[in-house]
Design a protein around this motif. Structure first.
Motif, PDB file in Angstrom:
ATOM      1  N   ILE A  47       0.859  -1.188   0.000  1.00 48.75           N
ATOM      2  CA  ILE A  47       0.000   0.000   0.000  1.00 48.75           C
ATOM      3  C   ILE A  47       0.896   1.239   0.000  1.00 48.75           C
ATOM      4  O   ILE A  47       1.710   1.426   0.906  1.00 48.75           O
ATOM      5  N   LEU A  76      -1.957  -1.141  -3.905  1.00 44.44           N
ATOM      6  CA  LEU A  76      -3.041  -0.275  -3.438  1.00 44.44           C
ATOM      7  C   LEU A  76      -2.488   1.111  -3.127  1.00 44.44           C
ATOM      8  O   LEU A  76      -1.284   1.291  -2.910  1.00 44.44           O
ATOM      9  N   ARG A  77      -3.384   2.090  -3.085  1.00 40.47           N
ATOM     10  CA  ARG A  77      -3.008   3.478  -2.760  1.00 40.47           C
ATOM     11  C   ARG A  77      -3.919   3.992  -1.660  1.00 40.47           C
ATOM     12  O   ARG A  77      -5.099   3.629  -1.582  1.00 40.47           O
ATOM     13  N   SER A  78      -3.378   4.868  -0.842  1.00 40.19           N
ATOM     14  CA  SER A  78      -4.161   5.558   0.179  1.00 40.19           C
ATOM     15  C   SER A  78      -3.631   6.986   0.269  1.00 40.19           C
ATOM     16  O   SER A  78      -2.417   7.198   0.314  1.00 40.19           O
ATOM     17  N   THR A  89      -8.883   8.600   6.572  1.00 39.25           N
ATOM     18  CA  THR A  89      -8.492   7.974   5.302  1.00 39.25           C
ATOM     19  C   THR A  89      -9.217   6.638   5.164  1.00 39.25           C
ATOM     20  O   THR A  89      -9.911   6.196   6.082  1.00 39.25           O
ATOM     21  N   ASP A  90      -8.983   5.986   4.060  1.00 38.46           N
ATOM     22  CA  ASP A  90      -9.564   4.663   3.820  1.00 38.46           C
ATOM     23  C   ASP A  90      -8.648   3.536   4.280  1.00 38.46           C
ATOM     24  O   ASP A  90      -8.932   2.360   4.031  1.00 38.46           O
ATOM     25  N   LEU A  91      -7.544   3.851   4.964  1.00 34.00           N
ATOM     26  CA  LEU A  91      -6.562   2.827   5.300  1.00 34.00           C
ATOM     27  C   LEU A  91      -7.121   1.750   6.228  1.00 34.00           C
ATOM     28  O   LEU A  91      -6.975   0.556   5.942  1.00 34.00           O
ATOM     29  N   THR A  94      -9.537  -0.567   4.557  1.00 35.14           N
ATOM     30  CA  THR A  94      -8.801  -1.368   3.575  1.00 35.14           C
ATOM     31  C   THR A  94      -8.084  -2.522   4.258  1.00 35.14           C
ATOM     32  O   THR A  94      -8.166  -3.673   3.820  1.00 35.14           O
ATOM     33  N   LEU A  95      -7.383  -2.229   5.350  1.00 34.36           N
ATOM     34  CA  LEU A  95      -6.665  -3.275   6.084  1.00 34.36           C
ATOM     35  C   LEU A  95      -7.629  -4.314   6.636  1.00 34.36           C
ATOM     36  O   LEU A  95      -7.372  -5.527   6.563  1.00 34.36           O
ATOM     37  N   GLN A  96      -8.739  -3.855   7.188  1.00 35.34           N
ATOM     38  CA  GLN A  96      -9.735  -4.778   7.728  1.00 35.34           C
ATOM     39  C   GLN A  96     -10.301  -5.662   6.617  1.00 35.34           C
ATOM     40  O   GLN A  96     -10.470  -6.866   6.803  1.00 35.34           O
ATOM     41  N   GLY A  97     -10.578  -5.079   5.467  1.00 40.32           N
ATOM     42  CA  GLY A  97     -11.106  -5.837   4.340  1.00 40.32           C
ATOM     43  C   GLY A  97     -10.136  -6.899   3.832  1.00 40.32           C
ATOM     44  O   GLY A  97     -10.560  -7.949   3.333  1.00 40.32           O
ATOM     45  N   LEU A  98      -8.851  -6.625   3.959  1.00 40.99           N
ATOM     46  CA  LEU A  98      -7.824  -7.579   3.535  1.00 40.99           C
ATOM     47  C   LEU A  98      -7.518  -8.624   4.609  1.00 40.99           C
ATOM     48  O   LEU A  98      -6.765  -9.558   4.366  1.00 40.99           O
TER      49      LEU A  98
END
Length: 182
Positions: A47, A76-78, A89-91, A94-98
């Motif tokens: 990321i 990925l980008r944040s 942010t969406d970080l 994103t981490l939870q989704g992964l």
């Protein structure tokens, strides 16, 4: 191995080039490439975090990732506007989704964005591998960049108040460890 992600913080052209460039950007980029290439081979997401502020406006040359970084289309980008890559942010989603359970952190600037993002990661429950030779800064009138880096390596790796801990590894140690534990 727990599900890991690599965060590369703010390694942008405007921070790596010109008179305000951080210390040893060429070496930093080489070591980050070592980490990110090993991560991709092991199926670990990478990321890229990019900071925006006056002088680093999105889309401008200075805001772009630094030349020489090996960036892949699947990375990925944040984007962020504060030192903390988690703040507004969406970080985190994103981490939870992964399903990420551990973070590997490298980038810039050591005493600002790397420090606050490492502490935020610990606060959010993520153990951290701080790549001790893959973060940098400019230093200041009181301390050299090398002193700032050494100080933060010690400070962040001995912080225990959050529960999860940060541990230090060099880029080569981390890459070798990932290669031997697919």
């Amino acid at each position: 191995m727990s599900r890991t992600a690599v965060l590369v913080i703010d390694v942008q052209q405007g921070l790596c080039e010109g008179p305000g460039a951080a210390w040893d950007c060429a070496g930093l980029i080489a070591r980050i490439n070592r980490v990110t290439v090993a991560a991709r081979v092991a199926g670990i997401p990478v990321i890229w975090v990019q900071h925006a502020e006056p002088g680093l406006e999105p889309g401008t040359p200075g805001w772009q990732l630094a030349q020489g970084l090996q960036v892949e289309g699947a990375d990925l980008r944040s984007n962020k506007t504060t030192g903390d890559a988690f703040w507004k942010t969406d970080l985190l989603p994103t981490l939870q989704g992964l399903g990420v359970q551990e973070l590997v952190i490298c980038g810039m600037h050591t005493e600002y964005c790397v420090d606050v993002t490492t502490r935020a990661a610990l606060r959010h429950g993520y153990p951290v591998v701080l790549v001790e030779d893959a973060h940098t800064t400019c230093g200041n009138a009181a301390v050299t960049p090398q002193q700032v880096i050494a100080h933060h390596n010690i400070t962040l790796s001995t912080t225990s108040s959050f529960g999860p801990r940060a541990r230090l590894q060099t880029a080569q140690q981390w890459a070798d460890g990932v290669a031997s534990n697919p």
